[in-house]
Design a protein around this motif. Sequence first.
Motif, short mmCIF file in Angstrom:
data_model
loop_
_atom_site.label_atom_id
_atom_site.label_comp_id
_atom_site.label_asym_id
_atom_site.label_seq_id
_atom_site.Cartn_x
_atom_site.Cartn_y
_atom_site.Cartn_z
N TRP A 70 42.80 26.07 36.75
CA TRP A 70 41.58 26.53 36.30
C TRP A 70 41.40 26.54 34.68
CZ3 TRP A 70 37.47 28.57 39.46
CH2 TRP A 70 37.49 28.29 40.90
N SER A 71 40.19 26.69 34.36
CA SER A 71 40.01 27.00 33.05
C SER A 71 39.48 28.30 33.03
CB SER A 71 39.05 25.86 31.95
OG SER A 71 37.89 26.57 32.01
N VAL A 72 39.92 29.53 32.47
CA VAL A 72 39.75 30.85 32.35
C VAL A 72 39.31 31.42 31.11
CG1 VAL A 72 40.52 33.11 33.14
CG2 VAL A 72 41.60 30.79 34.28
N THR A 73 38.22 32.29 31.16
CA THR A 73 37.96 33.23 29.99
C THR A 73 37.69 34.48 30.82
OG1 THR A 73 36.17 31.40 29.30
CG2 THR A 73 35.74 33.87 28.81
N ALA A 74 38.50 35.39 29.84
CA ALA A 74 38.67 36.74 30.55
C ALA A 74 38.40 37.89 29.86
CB ALA A 74 40.28 36.89 31.04
N CYS A 75 37.77 39.06 30.21
CA CYS A 75 37.38 40.09 29.37
C CYS A 75 37.58 41.44 30.19
CB CYS A 75 35.70 40.09 29.19
SG CYS A 75 35.10 40.33 30.67
N ASP A 76 37.75 42.42 29.32
CA ASP A 76 38.13 43.86 29.80
C ASP A 76 37.61 44.71 28.79
OD1 ASP A 76 40.19 44.86 32.19
OD2 ASP A 76 39.85 46.29 30.75
N ILE A 77 37.31 46.01 29.41
CA ILE A 77 36.92 47.12 28.43
C ILE A 77 38.05 47.98 27.35
CG2 ILE A 77 37.09 48.92 29.98
CD1 ILE A 77 34.37 50.13 29.15
N SER A 78 39.16 47.66 28.02
CA SER A 78 40.44 48.12 27.44
C SER A 78 40.87 47.22 26.30
CB SER A 78 41.34 48.51 28.48
OG SER A 78 42.73 48.66 27.93
N GLU A 79 40.95 47.66 25.25
CA GLU A 79 41.76 46.93 24.04
C GLU A 79 43.16 46.60 24.43
OE1 GLU A 79 41.20 48.63 20.51
OE2 GLU A 79 42.31 46.94 19.46
N LYS A 80 43.87 47.37 25.12
CA LYS A 80 45.15 47.48 25.22
C LYS A 80 45.34 46.58 26.46
CE LYS A 80 46.78 51.76 22.95
NZ LYS A 80 47.05 52.99 23.25
N MET A 81 44.56 46.67 27.41
CA MET A 81 44.77 45.54 28.60
C MET A 81 44.65 44.18 27.98
SD MET A 81 45.17 46.92 31.72
CE MET A 81 44.83 48.48 32.78
N ILE A 82 43.53 44.14 27.17
CA ILE A 82 43.26 42.65 26.65
C ILE A 82 44.64 42.22 26.05
CG2 ILE A 82 42.01 41.56 24.77
CD1 ILE A 82 40.82 41.25 27.44
N ARG A 83 45.15 43.17 24.95
CA ARG A 83 46.25 42.72 24.19
C ARG A 83 47.40 42.25 25.06
NH1 ARG A 83 48.17 47.50 20.89
NH2 ARG A 83 45.87 47.56 20.45
N ILE A 84 47.58 42.96 26.25
CA ILE A 84 48.64 42.59 27.04
C ILE A 84 48.55 41.17 27.64
CG2 ILE A 84 50.20 43.25 28.99
CD1 ILE A 84 49.41 46.30 28.20
N ALA A 85 47.24 40.88 28.12
CA ALA A 85 46.99 39.77 28.53
C ALA A 85 47.21 38.64 27.90
CB ALA A 85 45.57 39.82 29.34
#
Length: 258
Positions: A70-85
């Motif tokens: 799949w081609s994936v776009t991802a988002c989250d409210i947490s900056e740290k969660m996004i950084r780990i992803a």
Amino acid sequence: MNDWQGGDLAQDTNEVFSALYDDFNYRYQNTQWTGRLSERAKAVGLNGTRLLDVACGTGLSAIPMLDRGWSVTACDISEKMIRIAKEKVGDRVRCEQADMRELPTFGSFDLVWAINDPLNYLLSEEELQAALVGMKRNLASEGVLLFDLNTLATYRTFFAEVCEVKARGRHIIWTGHTQPEAVRPGTCAEASVEEVGKPASAHVHRQRHYPEATVMETLQVAGLRCVEALGVSEPDGRLSTPIDEDDHRKMVYICKAM
Ligand SMILES: C[S@@+](CC[C@H](N)C(=O)[O-])C[C@H]1O[C@@H](n2cnc3c(N)ncnc32)[C@H](O)[C@@H]1O
């Protein structure tokens, strides 16, 4: 930002939880679970491989989808969660910090999902509606929206219990603060989480129950229709109908634009 009735706690909570998230969920079978959900979405007409993973956390659900091509776009409210992803997926995924209550239009997606709890962090029907409208805006014309919500059974058990996880040298304790007999449709429940010996890791999760009727009404207002509503059973994650609030662990809604 809007003056939301509730839900801002979710950002603070998940900034702290991000450091514990993968260890707390180390037994979780993301590959099997995301496969089961995407197959179910295909059964109701999902066609295509563009995924918007809303509230992606550390990427545990995005990665198996990438592996499936799949081609994936991802988002989250947490900056740290996004950084780990981002550390895990590099430039294979567009990762953005975004609040699902004010979701930007990232593109046109065959599948938009928010799975493994995100919508439970929304504490008012207004917030739920705003999130659904934003997700609908990101759907391709025949796109499918999929999300899960906790049942009353989960608030009466997991949110009332102590759960200890020992993984990779860590000892994490989840303590539910809910009185099972006080849990009603629409209830808000709390649990605290802490890594033993690390007081700075302590934080509170506040989540809300949404009855099926409320979800259906809110979907309609958001211009969406539910094509399938399923219950998720413990411990194997089996999907079945009809939803049973006292037996199923979660509810999964699969929707399309009206
Ligand atoms: C339990 S995690 C699930 C993460 C991921 N979907 C998975 O399958 O592992 C819930 C996520 O929802 C995110 N979240 C909560 N409220 C949000 C909001 N208003 N907008 C975007 N993300 C939110 C949290 O930061 C957290 O990463």
